[in-house]
Design a protein around this motif. Sequence first.
Motif, PDB file in Angstrom:
ATOM      1  N   ARG A   1     -16.702   5.886   4.850  1.00 55.28           N
ATOM      2  CA  ARG A   1     -16.337   4.226   5.022  1.00 55.28           C
ATOM      3  C   ARG A   1     -17.595   3.339   4.807  1.00 55.28           C
ATOM      4  O   ARG A   1     -17.571   2.191   4.693  1.00 55.28           O
TER       5      ARG A   1
ATOM      6  N   TRP B   1      -3.860   3.842  11.094  1.00 58.43           N
ATOM      7  CA  TRP B   1      -3.985   3.833  10.066  1.00 58.43           C
ATOM      8  C   TRP B   1      -3.284   5.563   9.393  1.00 58.43           C
ATOM      9  O   TRP B   1      -5.241   6.218   9.806  1.00 58.43           O
TER      10      TRP B   1
ATOM     11  N   ASN C   1      -0.677  -9.931   9.222  1.00 59.80           N
ATOM     12  CA  ASN C   1      -2.149  -8.800   9.115  1.00 59.80           C
ATOM     13  C   ASN C   1      -3.383  -9.043   8.973  1.00 59.80           C
ATOM     14  O   ASN C   1      -3.505  -9.488   8.179  1.00 59.80           O
ATOM     15  N   GLU C   2      -4.541  -9.328   9.852  1.00 55.51           N
ATOM     16  CA  GLU C   2      -5.929  -9.209   9.765  1.00 55.51           C
ATOM     17  C   GLU C   2      -5.555 -10.535   8.200  1.00 55.51           C
ATOM     18  O   GLU C   2      -5.972 -10.500   7.153  1.00 55.51           O
TER      19      GLU C   2
ATOM     20  N   HIS D   1       0.704  -8.940   3.868  1.00 52.71           N
ATOM     21  CA  HIS D   1      -0.248  -8.272   4.659  1.00 52.71           C
ATOM     22  C   HIS D   1      -1.615  -8.585   3.436  1.00 52.71           C
ATOM     23  O   HIS D   1      -1.067  -7.522   2.463  1.00 52.71           O
ATOM     24  N   PHE D   2      -1.915  -9.442   3.450  1.00 51.54           N
ATOM     25  CA  PHE D   2      -3.026  -9.632   1.549  1.00 51.54           C
ATOM     26  C   PHE D   2      -2.414  -9.882   0.451  1.00 51.54           C
ATOM     27  O   PHE D   2      -2.822  -9.927  -0.029  1.00 51.54           O
TER      28      PHE D   2
ATOM     29  N   TYR E   1     -12.137  -0.991  14.352  1.00 51.03           N
ATOM     30  CA  TYR E   1     -12.221   0.081  13.161  1.00 51.03           C
ATOM     31  C   TYR E   1     -14.021   0.441  13.964  1.00 51.03           C
ATOM     32  O   TYR E   1     -14.267   1.151  14.001  1.00 51.03           O
TER      33      TYR E   1
ATOM     34  N   TRP F   1     -18.688   2.726   8.021  1.00 46.91           N
ATOM     35  CA  TRP F   1     -18.867   2.354   8.909  1.00 46.91           C
ATOM     36  C   TRP F   1     -19.265   3.215  10.270  1.00 46.91           C
ATOM     37  O   TRP F   1     -18.620   4.294  10.362  1.00 46.91           O
TER      38      TRP F   1
ATOM     39  N   ASN G   1      -6.774  -4.529  15.170  1.00 45.43           N
ATOM     40  CA  ASN G   1      -6.820  -3.196  14.840  1.00 45.43           C
ATOM     41  C   ASN G   1      -8.680  -3.537  14.958  1.00 45.43           C
ATOM     42  O   ASN G   1      -9.546  -4.197  14.704  1.00 45.43           O
TER      43      ASN G   1
ATOM     44  N   SER H   1      -5.774   1.571  -0.511  1.00 46.75           N
ATOM     45  CA  SER H   1      -6.548   1.530   0.075  1.00 46.75           C
ATOM     46  C   SER H   1      -7.332   0.026  -0.384  1.00 46.75           C
ATOM     47  O   SER H   1      -8.495   0.261  -1.333  1.00 46.75           O
ATOM     48  N   TRP H   2      -6.273  -0.865  -0.979  1.00 45.73           N
ATOM     49  CA  TRP H   2      -6.965  -1.863  -1.952  1.00 45.73           C
ATOM     50  C   TRP H   2      -7.663  -1.621  -3.220  1.00 45.73           C
ATOM     51  O   TRP H   2      -8.193  -0.384  -3.720  1.00 45.73           O
TER      52      TRP H   2
ATOM     53  N   TYR I   1      -6.583   8.556   5.137  1.00 44.68           N
ATOM     54  CA  TYR I   1      -6.603   8.298   6.518  1.00 44.68           C
ATOM     55  C   TYR I   1      -5.294   9.066   7.099  1.00 44.68           C
ATOM     56  O   TYR I   1      -5.147   8.402   8.666  1.00 44.68           O
TER      57      TYR I   1
ATOM     58  N   ASN J   1     -10.072   0.264  -2.584  1.00 38.55           N
ATOM     59  CA  ASN J   1     -10.840   1.368  -2.395  1.00 38.55           C
ATOM     60  C   ASN J   1      -9.882   2.780  -3.223  1.00 38.55           C
ATOM     61  O   ASN J   1      -9.931   4.119  -3.395  1.00 38.55           O
TER      62      ASN J   1
ATOM     63  N   GLU K   1      -3.781  -1.034  14.577  1.00 39.95           N
ATOM     64  CA  GLU K   1      -4.659   0.069  13.516  1.00 39.95           C
ATOM     65  C   GLU K   1      -5.871   0.653  14.356  1.00 39.95           C
ATOM     66  O   GLU K   1      -6.932  -0.098  14.941  1.00 39.95           O
TER      67      GLU K   1
ATOM     68  N   GLN L   1       0.719  -1.216   0.164  1.00 45.70           N
ATOM     69  CA  GLN L   1      -0.055  -0.335   0.187  1.00 45.70           C
ATOM     70  C   GLN L   1       0.563   1.420   0.117  1.00 45.70           C
ATOM     71  O   GLN L   1       0.676   2.100  -0.447  1.00 45.70           O
TER      72      GLN L   1
HETATM   73  C1  BGP Z   1      -6.816  -3.137   7.492  1.00 46.49           C
HETATM   74  C2  BGP Z   1      -6.015  -3.737   6.679  1.00 46.49           C
HETATM   75  C3  BGP Z   1      -5.153  -1.939   5.388  1.00 46.49           C
HETATM   76  C4  BGP Z   1      -6.300  -1.010   5.715  1.00 46.49           C
HETATM   77  C5  BGP Z   1      -7.933  -1.035   6.823  1.00 46.49           C
HETATM   78  C6  BGP Z   1      -8.423   0.699   5.955  1.00 46.49           C
HETATM   79  O1  BGP Z   1      -8.552  -3.470   7.270  1.00 46.49           O
HETATM   80  O2  BGP Z   1      -4.800  -3.745   7.596  1.00 46.49           O
HETATM   81  O3  BGP Z   1      -4.875  -2.603   4.717  1.00 46.49           O
HETATM   82  O4  BGP Z   1      -6.446  -0.714   4.335  1.00 46.49           O
HETATM   83  O5  BGP Z   1      -7.942  -1.431   6.999  1.00 46.49           O
HETATM   84  O6  BGP Z   1      -9.139   0.128   5.774  1.00 46.49           O
HETATM   85  P1  BGP Z   1      -9.638   0.392   3.740  1.00 46.49           P
HETATM   86  O7  BGP Z   1      -8.417   0.320   2.994  1.00 46.49           O
HETATM   87  O8  BGP Z   1     -10.775  -0.783   3.308  1.00 46.49           O
HETATM   88  O9  BGP Z   1     -10.501   2.066   3.716  1.00 46.49           O
END
Ligand code: BGP
Length: 460
Positions: free
Chosen positions: A336, A414, A166-167, A122-123, A298, A338, A296, A421-422, A430, A424, A365, A20
């Motif tokens: 997001r 984070w 990670n996750e 990390h994925f 959120y 969330w 982590n 962000s993948w 962030y 997104n 995170e 990332q």
């Molecule tokens: C977590 C991941 C991170 C990061 C973050 C923010 O789940 O470990 O890699 O991406 O979320 O979430 P997002 O990128 O989906 O907004």
Amino acid sequence: MNFKRFPKSFWWGSATSGPQSEGAALKDGKSHSIWDLWFEQQAECFHNQVGPEDTSTFYENWKEDIALMKQIGHNSFRTSIQWSRLIPDGVGEVNPKAVEFYNNVINELIANDIEPFINLYHFDMPVCMQEIGGWENRKVVDAYAEYARQCFGLFGDRVSKWFTFNEPIVPVKQGYVYANHYPQTHDFLKASTVAYHTMLAHSKAVIAFREMNLSSEIGIILNLTPAYSRSEHPADLEAANVVDLLFNRSFLDPVTLGHYPQELLNLLAEHKQLPLCRDGDAQLIGQGIVDLLGVNYYEPRRVQAKQHVVNPNSSFMPEWFYDPYIKPGRKMNVHRGWEIYEKGIYDILTNLKENYGNIPCFISENGMGVEGENQFLQDGQIQDDYRIEFIKSHLDYVHQAIEEGCHCKGYHLWTFIDCWSWINSYKNRYGFISLDLETQKRTIKKSGEWIKTVSQENGY
Ligand code: BGP
């Protein structure tokens, strides 16, 4: 009078990952990870069709970025090594350019009194490993363990905190249950196999780490999402219990207690969703207990009992056991999607204290992604008061948990600099530092200045 002081040597910092932040996706010998491949194949799956090729150019700007970390008071920082950069063929030959890059980063962090926290995955599965089945294939488990051993050997003399994953549940869920990450599959049995093999890989890395007698610590980073039931009705409570088993305890129990919850095994066996186990596996899982847990957090997960009968002929899904529940009046991060529920962080830490031996842990995170942050630009700086408020209101609960005896040793946001962000991409920002995508110019946000004083004063 209301000053909240944190324990001595509390870790203040932030987290990112190699894929990332580094960019230079295919430079200097790095091979494709599944993200590089997927973007080449289906750019339309990514917000504004921005892929992982450049991300936040940390590969070029590591020195400048570490200087910025220092400037905003970081005493610790997490990033990840990309397997596809270090060992481009998945197994065998180590890429000297990658060794040079990660050495530079680690040495520069230490020279700036910033403790490097290094994560191994990390994925970002290398494509050559995905081609033989990824985590579905036990050969990949062994290849990962070898990769971990190489990392410990190359950098273990300086890295004090290691993390195997990670996750780890994210690739399981997103890649094999809900199909919104590569390889975009809907197949619960494959998902449970992938989850199980990830845990075996984790244990093998821990074993390699222990064999090498390093003085550092090894951990894992889990996204623990507390499950709250709509009511105290037994059916609602049971829905929350199953969700907790599937999404939290499936990783938390093995890495802290050394075994899976029997209730989870019974549930999966009943529905014929147990992965294939071999003799000796249970012992292997038992050896994966970590020294340190990254948490982590959120958002919470709110659930209620199923309102309708499940079609028993449909494919097995976690949603067989619960319906999502939307709490009236909930606070949202609308960008997001969330829910913001600060007390969740306290509930996680309390659960670790009461049910998991108060294992040493830290918030690895937590953060707030915001779209269109430039609307908050004033005199060249993003005035992200909402982020300061978000961090503070979570830290209030971390502080309370510590006062009550929870063993929480740090807080990482984070993330350090706005990152990719993948799927997104750069939709939500962030960072403590803003990134101009055109020029790659970095500018400290208001929150970056605020965290500096928090870190210096060890509280607020
Ligand atoms: C977590 C991941 C991170 C990061 C973050 C923010 O789940 O470990 O890699 O991406 O979320 O979430 P997002 O990128 O989906 O907004």
